[in-house]
Design an enzyme around this catalytic site. Structure first.
Site, PDB file in Angstrom:
ATOM      1  N   SER A  43     -69.831  22.556  71.550  1.00  0.00           N
ATOM      2  CA  SER A  43     -70.113  20.973  71.661  1.00  0.00           C
ATOM      3  C   SER A  43     -69.319  20.414  73.111  1.00  0.00           C
ATOM      4  O   SER A  43     -69.370  21.113  74.149  1.00  0.00           O
ATOM      5  CB  SER A  43     -70.017  20.232  70.757  1.00  0.00           C
ATOM      6  N   THR A  44     -68.462  19.501  72.866  1.00  0.00           N
ATOM      7  CA  THR A  44     -67.714  18.984  73.877  1.00  0.00           C
ATOM      8  C   THR A  44     -66.854  19.826  74.422  1.00  0.00           C
ATOM      9  O   THR A  44     -65.914  20.677  73.964  1.00  0.00           O
ATOM     10  CB  THR A  44     -66.888  17.699  73.364  1.00  0.00           C
ATOM     11  N   HIS A  48     -74.470  21.689  72.212  1.00  0.00           N
ATOM     12  CA  HIS A  48     -74.871  20.067  72.221  1.00  0.00           C
ATOM     13  C   HIS A  48     -75.118  19.676  73.461  1.00  0.00           C
ATOM     14  O   HIS A  48     -74.204  19.541  74.202  1.00  0.00           O
ATOM     15  CB  HIS A  48     -73.900  19.415  71.348  1.00  0.00           C
ATOM     16  N   MET A  94     -66.506  18.410  69.183  1.00  0.00           N
ATOM     17  CA  MET A  94     -66.320  17.431  68.110  1.00  0.00           C
ATOM     18  C   MET A  94     -67.083  17.705  67.043  1.00  0.00           C
ATOM     19  O   MET A  94     -68.396  17.990  67.183  1.00  0.00           O
ATOM     20  CB  MET A  94     -66.389  16.132  68.796  1.00  0.00           C
ATOM     21  N   ASP A 135     -70.415  20.692  63.115  1.00  0.00           N
ATOM     22  CA  ASP A 135     -71.397  21.398  63.219  1.00  0.00           C
ATOM     23  C   ASP A 135     -71.164  22.912  63.387  1.00  0.00           C
ATOM     24  O   ASP A 135     -70.185  23.088  64.248  1.00  0.00           O
ATOM     25  CB  ASP A 135     -72.224  20.988  64.347  1.00  0.00           C
TER      26      ASP A 135
END
Length: 348
Positions: free
Chosen positions: A165-166, A191, A284, A287
């Protein structure tokens, strides 16, 4: 409904944008921020589809913020400024559009400006992943990069799955660049807003030795191939008598996301089991943690990126706490570990 975040240090102009843009069907203002630091937090909290960004702001100007943001979180941005000489700088920094602020005392100019921004929002955010699927060959072939017969892949790894993600866009690229051109198929869930998944796949295709695609429903997987989950579509792994293939379908958010790393990892555990190798990278939230645990429980090999090399040590931390990680290592070691599990020899 298109979710918009407004970033502007002028309360008057911010409220003007919020009020007027909310009048357009299909546009929802999910929040406002007065500077890039507040915007950073709002992006992670609200997950907007697009952002309007002022250039002249306290603490950090909009162009500098945009250059820092896009490599970590490729969000479409409409840059807004009272200075028309900033257009070229904004576009070079990665802005999807640039608009000059009108004189708020002139209602005609304000009306025209609002229409232009609303049009930009709609056009940018309707270039979604569903329109890209038809462009991808269902056979999964890539004319620019023909698939090669594996020379060294004599290990048990048949599928590599990566989730992030991030901070993941750069981290994933480093892992992909370290993998051999004839490695087992690689599937990735990052993401990312829908408008950027095809662009990201094209970027990896240019920079790596693998043939990289945005996911398309029914796509067959082959060695030397990498597939990126499309924004807004869950990607799952399947297997039949012909081998592995993926599905790419719209659905409700799982673990707070669509696409979800948990959805992908869970399908990998079910279909590939001990023939899978998976890594969870910077991001973050949580998930992917539960799905990674299922892969490990099924006999697959799992890696977590360590805290020191993560932009955000969230997803890998949750996976580690669950006992889902076989090994936790720095980012630069992940591709080497994957190659070892494939039985690729170290080359000088």
């Amino acid at each position: 409904m298109i979710k918009v975040l407004i970033v502007d240090d002028s309360l008057v102009f911010s409220e003007l944008l919020k009020k007027r843009l909310s009048e357009f069907n299909g546009i929802k203002i999910v929040g406002t921020a007065a500077d890039p630091y507040e915007a950073r937090d709002k992006i992670l909290e609200l997950e907007p589809d697009i952002m309007t960004l002022d250039i002249e702001m306290p603490r950090m100007d909009g162009v500098k913020f945009l250059k820092r943001l896009l490599p970590q979180y490729p969000l479409p941005v409409i840059m807004i400024s009272s200075r028309d000489d900033k257009a070229d700088e904004a576009v070079k920094a990665g802005a999807a559009s640039f608009r000059v602020k009108p004189d708020v005392a002139d209602p005609v100019k304000v009306n025209g400006f609002i229409r232009e921004v609303a049009s930009d929002i709609t056009k940018i955010c309707t270039r979604n992943s569903s329109s890209f699927h038809a462009e991808l060959p269902r056979s999964g072939t890539a004319s620019e990069k023909p698939f090669k017969s594996p020379e060294y892949n004599k290990g048990g790894v048949e599928i590599v799955a990566l989730g992030a993600s991030t901070g993941g866009t750069d981290a994933l690229e480093k892992v992909i660049l370290g993998l051999p051109e004839d490695c087992p198929p690689v599937i990735i869930t990052q993401h990312m807003p829908p408008v950027f998944t095809k662009m990201y796949a094209e970027r990896l295709n240019r920079s790596s030795g693998l043939a990289v695609f945005e996911a398309s429903d029914g796509m067959r997987l082959k060695k030397g191939m990498c597939v990126i989950a499309a924004g807004g579509f869950h990607m799952e792994l399947h297997k039949d008598s012909k081998g592995y293939y993926i599905s790419s379908k719209e659905g409700e958010k799982v673990s707070g996301h669509c696409p979800s790393v948990d959805v992908m990892f869970t399908s990998v555990a079910k279909c590939a089991g001990k023939a899978a190798a998976a890594a969870i990278l910077t991001g973050m939230g949580a998930d992917g943690a539960k799905g990674l645990l299922l892969i490990r429980q099924a006999g697959g090999y799992t890696i977590g990126q360590n805290k020191e090399t993560c932009v955000v040590y969230g997803m890998p931390m949750e996976a580690y706490k669950l006992g889902a990680v076989c090994e936790e290592v720095p980012l630069e070691e992940i591709s080497s570990l994957l190659k070892k599990k494939m039985n690729y020899p170290e080359r000088s």
